[in-house]
Scaffold this motif. Structure first.
Motif, mmCIF file in Angstrom:
data_model
loop_
_atom_site.group_PDB
_atom_site.id
_atom_site.type_symbol
_atom_site.label_atom_id
_atom_site.label_comp_id
_atom_site.label_asym_id
_atom_site.label_seq_id
_atom_site.Cartn_x
_atom_site.Cartn_y
_atom_site.Cartn_z
ATOM 1 N N LYS A 70 0.808 -1.229 0.000
ATOM 2 C CA LYS A 70 0.000 0.000 0.000
ATOM 3 C C LYS A 70 0.836 1.271 0.000
ATOM 4 C CE LYS A 70 -3.974 -2.099 0.298
ATOM 5 N NZ LYS A 70 -4.911 -2.091 -0.806
ATOM 6 N N LYS A 124 5.245 0.625 -6.291
ATOM 7 C CA LYS A 124 4.836 1.493 -7.390
ATOM 8 C C LYS A 124 3.684 0.819 -8.121
ATOM 9 C CE LYS A 124 9.451 3.387 -8.047
ATOM 10 N NZ LYS A 124 10.600 3.492 -8.954
ATOM 11 N N GLU A 125 2.998 1.585 -8.940
ATOM 12 C CA GLU A 125 1.857 1.059 -9.700
ATOM 13 C C GLU A 125 2.268 -0.175 -10.507
ATOM 14 O OE1 GLU A 125 -2.140 1.715 -11.449
ATOM 15 O OE2 GLU A 125 -1.134 3.223 -10.249
ATOM 16 N N GLY A 126 1.577 -1.288 -10.304
ATOM 17 C CA GLY A 126 1.836 -2.517 -11.030
ATOM 18 C C GLY A 126 3.025 -3.323 -10.521
ATOM 19 N N GLU A 127 3.701 -2.840 -9.499
ATOM 20 C CA GLU A 127 4.870 -3.529 -8.952
ATOM 21 C C GLU A 127 4.427 -4.551 -7.904
ATOM 22 O OE1 GLU A 127 9.237 -2.084 -7.503
ATOM 23 O OE2 GLU A 127 7.540 -1.096 -6.535
#
Length: 75
Positions: A52, A56-59
């Motif tokens: 949360k 990072k986004e998509g990690e």
């Protein structure tokens, strides 16, 4: 008479040692179960925090952990 006393004393000593070992095994077993539960709980909370707050986004969590630890593909 002294022989009988020695035999009885040895049986008592064996019983005490056996009882102690059972108690010791129970305590150690209980501690290990508790330790495992605490570590698993910590790891779940840690993974959620990484997911949360730090990922990072998509990690994935695993990739975020590697990045946060300074591990790169070259290492």
């Amino acid at each position: 008479m002294a022989n009988k006393f020695v035999e009885v004393n040895e049986k008592i000593a064996e019983g005490v040692v056996e009882g102690y070992k059972k108690i010791e095994d129970g305590v150690v077993s209980g501690y290990k179960k508790m330790e495992t539960g605490v570590v698993e709980g910590f790891n779940k909370v840690n993974d959620k925090i990484i997911e949360k707050v730090f990922a990072k986004e998509g990690e994935s969590v695993a990739d975020a952990k590697k990045r946060l630890n300074g591990e790169t593909k070259e290492n």
